[in-house]
Design a protein around this motif. Structure first.
Motif, PDB file in Angstrom:
ATOM      1  N   ALA A  40     -13.247   2.055   7.416  1.00 25.99           N
ATOM      2  CA  ALA A  40     -13.981   2.004   6.195  1.00 25.99           C
ATOM      3  C   ALA A  40     -15.062   2.778   6.347  1.00 25.99           C
ATOM      4  O   ALA A  40     -15.615   3.136   5.091  1.00 25.99           O
ATOM      5  CB  ALA A  40     -14.485   0.435   6.269  1.00 25.99           C
ATOM      6  N   PHE A 100      -3.552 -12.777   2.947  1.00 19.15           N
ATOM      7  CA  PHE A 100      -4.087 -11.563   1.937  1.00 19.15           C
ATOM      8  C   PHE A 100      -3.817 -11.684   0.751  1.00 19.15           C
ATOM      9  O   PHE A 100      -3.010 -12.406  -0.007  1.00 19.15           O
ATOM     10  CB  PHE A 100      -3.892 -10.208   2.486  1.00 19.15           C
ATOM     11  CG  PHE A 100      -2.208  -9.921   2.330  1.00 19.15           C
ATOM     12  CD1 PHE A 100      -1.971  -9.260   0.937  1.00 19.15           C
ATOM     13  CD2 PHE A 100      -1.285 -10.500   2.707  1.00 19.15           C
ATOM     14  CE1 PHE A 100      -0.843  -8.958   0.505  1.00 19.15           C
ATOM     15  CE2 PHE A 100      -0.054 -10.110   2.371  1.00 19.15           C
ATOM     16  CZ  PHE A 100       0.316  -9.294   1.356  1.00 19.15           C
ATOM     17  N   PRO A 160     -14.550   3.438   0.593  1.00 18.09           N
ATOM     18  CA  PRO A 160     -14.364   2.030   0.588  1.00 18.09           C
ATOM     19  C   PRO A 160     -15.748   1.204   0.747  1.00 18.09           C
ATOM     20  O   PRO A 160     -16.467   1.716   1.672  1.00 18.09           O
ATOM     21  CB  PRO A 160     -13.553   1.916   2.010  1.00 18.09           C
ATOM     22  CG  PRO A 160     -12.980   3.115   2.182  1.00 18.09           C
ATOM     23  CD  PRO A 160     -14.030   4.222   1.563  1.00 18.09           C
ATOM     24  N   LEU A 202     -13.452  -8.690   1.540  1.00 17.00           N
ATOM     25  CA  LEU A 202     -13.115  -8.359   0.254  1.00 17.00           C
ATOM     26  C   LEU A 202     -13.425  -6.688   0.450  1.00 17.00           C
ATOM     27  O   LEU A 202     -14.537  -6.323   0.682  1.00 17.00           O
ATOM     28  CB  LEU A 202     -13.750  -8.657  -1.016  1.00 17.00           C
ATOM     29  CG  LEU A 202     -13.108  -8.018  -2.367  1.00 17.00           C
ATOM     30  CD1 LEU A 202     -11.933  -8.337  -2.648  1.00 17.00           C
ATOM     31  CD2 LEU A 202     -14.255  -8.452  -3.450  1.00 17.00           C
ATOM     32  N   THR A 203     -12.166  -5.930   0.111  1.00 17.21           N
ATOM     33  CA  THR A 203     -12.362  -4.454   0.309  1.00 17.21           C
ATOM     34  C   THR A 203     -12.137  -3.601  -1.000  1.00 17.21           C
ATOM     35  O   THR A 203     -11.024  -3.917  -1.500  1.00 17.21           O
ATOM     36  CB  THR A 203     -11.460  -4.073   1.480  1.00 17.21           C
ATOM     37  OG1 THR A 203     -11.821  -4.413   2.566  1.00 17.21           O
ATOM     38  CG2 THR A 203     -11.819  -2.272   1.723  1.00 17.21           C
ATOM     39  N   CYS A 207       0.914  -0.993   0.180  1.00 17.45           N
ATOM     40  CA  CYS A 207      -0.016   0.036   0.137  1.00 17.45           C
ATOM     41  C   CYS A 207       0.918   1.215   0.098  1.00 17.45           C
ATOM     42  O   CYS A 207       0.524   2.454  -0.703  1.00 17.45           O
ATOM     43  CB  CYS A 207      -0.952   0.065   1.071  1.00 17.45           C
ATOM     44  SG  CYS A 207      -2.199  -1.152   0.906  1.00 17.45           S
ATOM     45  N   ALA A 237      -9.105  -2.376   4.976  1.00 17.30           N
ATOM     46  CA  ALA A 237      -9.093  -3.674   4.640  1.00 17.30           C
ATOM     47  C   ALA A 237      -8.548  -4.459   5.849  1.00 17.30           C
ATOM     48  O   ALA A 237      -8.798  -5.741   6.122  1.00 17.30           O
ATOM     49  CB  ALA A 237      -7.872  -4.144   3.782  1.00 17.30           C
ATOM     50  N   PRO A 270     -16.587  -2.463   1.811  1.00 13.69           N
ATOM     51  CA  PRO A 270     -15.971  -3.808   2.525  1.00 13.69           C
ATOM     52  C   PRO A 270     -17.237  -4.891   2.302  1.00 13.69           C
ATOM     53  O   PRO A 270     -18.387  -4.579   2.437  1.00 13.69           O
ATOM     54  CB  PRO A 270     -15.942  -3.362   3.964  1.00 13.69           C
ATOM     55  CG  PRO A 270     -16.912  -2.257   4.360  1.00 13.69           C
ATOM     56  CD  PRO A 270     -17.033  -1.528   3.015  1.00 13.69           C
ATOM     57  N   SER A 307      -6.991   2.323   2.038  1.00 14.58           N
ATOM     58  CA  SER A 307      -7.239   0.883   1.553  1.00 14.58           C
ATOM     59  C   SER A 307      -6.361   0.161   2.783  1.00 14.58           C
ATOM     60  O   SER A 307      -7.234  -0.918   2.982  1.00 14.58           O
ATOM     61  CB  SER A 307      -6.472   0.784   0.066  1.00 14.58           C
ATOM     62  OG  SER A 307      -6.880   1.492  -0.757  1.00 14.58           O
ATOM     63  N   ILE A 341      -8.432  -5.585  -1.951  1.00 16.74           N
ATOM     64  CA  ILE A 341      -7.680  -6.307  -0.858  1.00 16.74           C
ATOM     65  C   ILE A 341      -8.746  -7.504  -0.520  1.00 16.74           C
ATOM     66  O   ILE A 341      -9.638  -7.016   0.060  1.00 16.74           O
ATOM     67  CB  ILE A 341      -7.103  -5.573   0.312  1.00 16.74           C
ATOM     68  CG1 ILE A 341      -6.090  -4.513  -0.441  1.00 16.74           C
ATOM     69  CG2 ILE A 341      -6.317  -6.386   1.281  1.00 16.74           C
ATOM     70  CD1 ILE A 341      -5.620  -3.468   0.632  1.00 16.74           C
ATOM     71  N   THR A 399      -8.979 -10.699   2.347  1.00 18.37           N
ATOM     72  CA  THR A 399      -8.259 -11.416   3.523  1.00 18.37           C
ATOM     73  C   THR A 399      -9.011 -12.407   3.910  1.00 18.37           C
ATOM     74  O   THR A 399     -10.259 -12.666   3.491  1.00 18.37           O
ATOM     75  CB  THR A 399      -8.349 -10.377   4.673  1.00 18.37           C
ATOM     76  OG1 THR A 399      -9.509  -9.889   5.129  1.00 18.37           O
ATOM     77  CG2 THR A 399      -7.481  -9.118   4.384  1.00 18.37           C
ATOM     78  N   THR A 441     -11.476  -0.235  -3.157  1.00 18.99           N
ATOM     79  CA  THR A 441     -11.199   0.941  -2.798  1.00 18.99           C
ATOM     80  C   THR A 441     -10.676   1.638  -4.080  1.00 18.99           C
ATOM     81  O   THR A 441     -10.498   0.862  -5.126  1.00 18.99           O
ATOM     82  CB  THR A 441     -10.153   1.185  -1.695  1.00 18.99           C
ATOM     83  OG1 THR A 441      -9.151   0.582  -1.863  1.00 18.99           O
ATOM     84  CG2 THR A 441     -10.721   0.983  -0.422  1.00 18.99           C
TER      85      THR A 441
END
Length: 273
Positions: A147, A178, A216, A207-208, A92, A127, A218, A123, A196, A198, A210
């Motif tokens: 978020a 991740f 964001p 799942l995020t 990042c 995440a 999520p 981000s 991203i 995880t 951005t």
């Protein structure tokens, strides 16, 4: 750029010296954006660097990142081996595509407070289930998920006079597996899409989305979802929520989000080594 409307610089050494907000106030972190263009409404700068907050504090609880922590300080952090998501920090940071001058000045908190869709610190913190610690004007503090902090371009969830103090990353999030995907229209361009994913040891899947969206987005599942389930969740995001600027049209951002979502799902669906 000179800010020729600023008449006063306050360098508080403690919280009590910040005082009540005034019209024309701005909190100064690194200043990489603040000094990049005219700020005609500013009259006073409040330099948060004078508070000398510890940049990073790691422990059994996880990682606390001061709002004044620079990108360079965060990038240099050496995480415990058990923090499997720690390499995400470097990914990042590198998503800034900025010079060392910016890395040594720009702050994590400044990136969140600017709340631009492509902000890679947004981000990262979103995440990893980051919690924003906010100083209120009344002298207390409140917490909210990272978020939810960035509500849209230059629209952080801060009332006048409130200060983002830190972001707390829980150890549970740092021990997840991740997967990271990023796309830009040009090799050295601003992020147009940044996703991203995880996966926790109990198979909890996150799942995020951005950069592609104005804020964001999520998505959480109790286990790794099927391809159809994840695609349905992503396609349910309104097209109006996707960002539209010179770095990518909404249709392209949605298409890339669907593509990356499936790549991330497939990668994290594999058995952990």
């Amino acid at each position: 750029m000179d800010l020729n409307t600023v008449a006063e610089l306050l360098r508080p050494r403690g919280r009590q010296e910040i005082g009540l907000p005034r019209a024309g106030d701005a909190f100064l972190g690194g200043g990489t954006w603040l000094f990049s263009e005219p700020q005609r409404d500013l009259r006073r700068l409040i330099d948060l660097g004078a508070l000398r907050w510890p940049a990073l504090e790691a422990g059994p609880h996880g990682l606390t990142i001061a709002a004044t922590c620079t990108v360079a300080e965060l990038y240099a952090f050496e995480a415990p081996p058990s923090w499997r998501a720690a390499p995400l920090i470097g990914k990042c940071c590198r998503a800034f595509l900025a010079s060392f001058k910016v890395w040594n000045t720009a702050t994590v908190g400044g990136n969140l407070c600017l709340s631009l869709p492509a902000g890679p610190m947004i981000s990262l913190c979103a995440a990893l289930d980051g919690i924003c610690v906010i100083w209120t004007v009344e002298g207390g503090e409140r917490r909210m998920p990272a978020a939810e902090f960035a509500r849209g371009p230059q629209d952080p969830a801060l009332a006048p006079g409130e200060v983002l103090r830190a972001i707390e990353i829980p150890v549970e999030a740092l021990t997840r597996r991740f997967a990271f995907r990023r796309a830009s229209l040009t090799p050295l361009g601003r992020s147009g899409v940044l996703l991203i994913g995880t996966r926790a040891p109990d198979d909890d899947f996150g799942l995020t989305i951005t950069a592609a969206t104005r804020r964001p987005v999520p998505l959480r599942f109790d286990e790794v979802p099927t391809r159809d389930a994840l695609q349905h969740a992503v396609t349910s995001i309104p097209l109006s929520l996707y960002y539209d600027d010179v770095h990518g049209l909404p249709d392209w951002r949605r298409h890339m989000s669907l593509l990356f979502a499936e790549e991330i799902r497939a990668e994290l669906a594999e058995d952990a080594p």
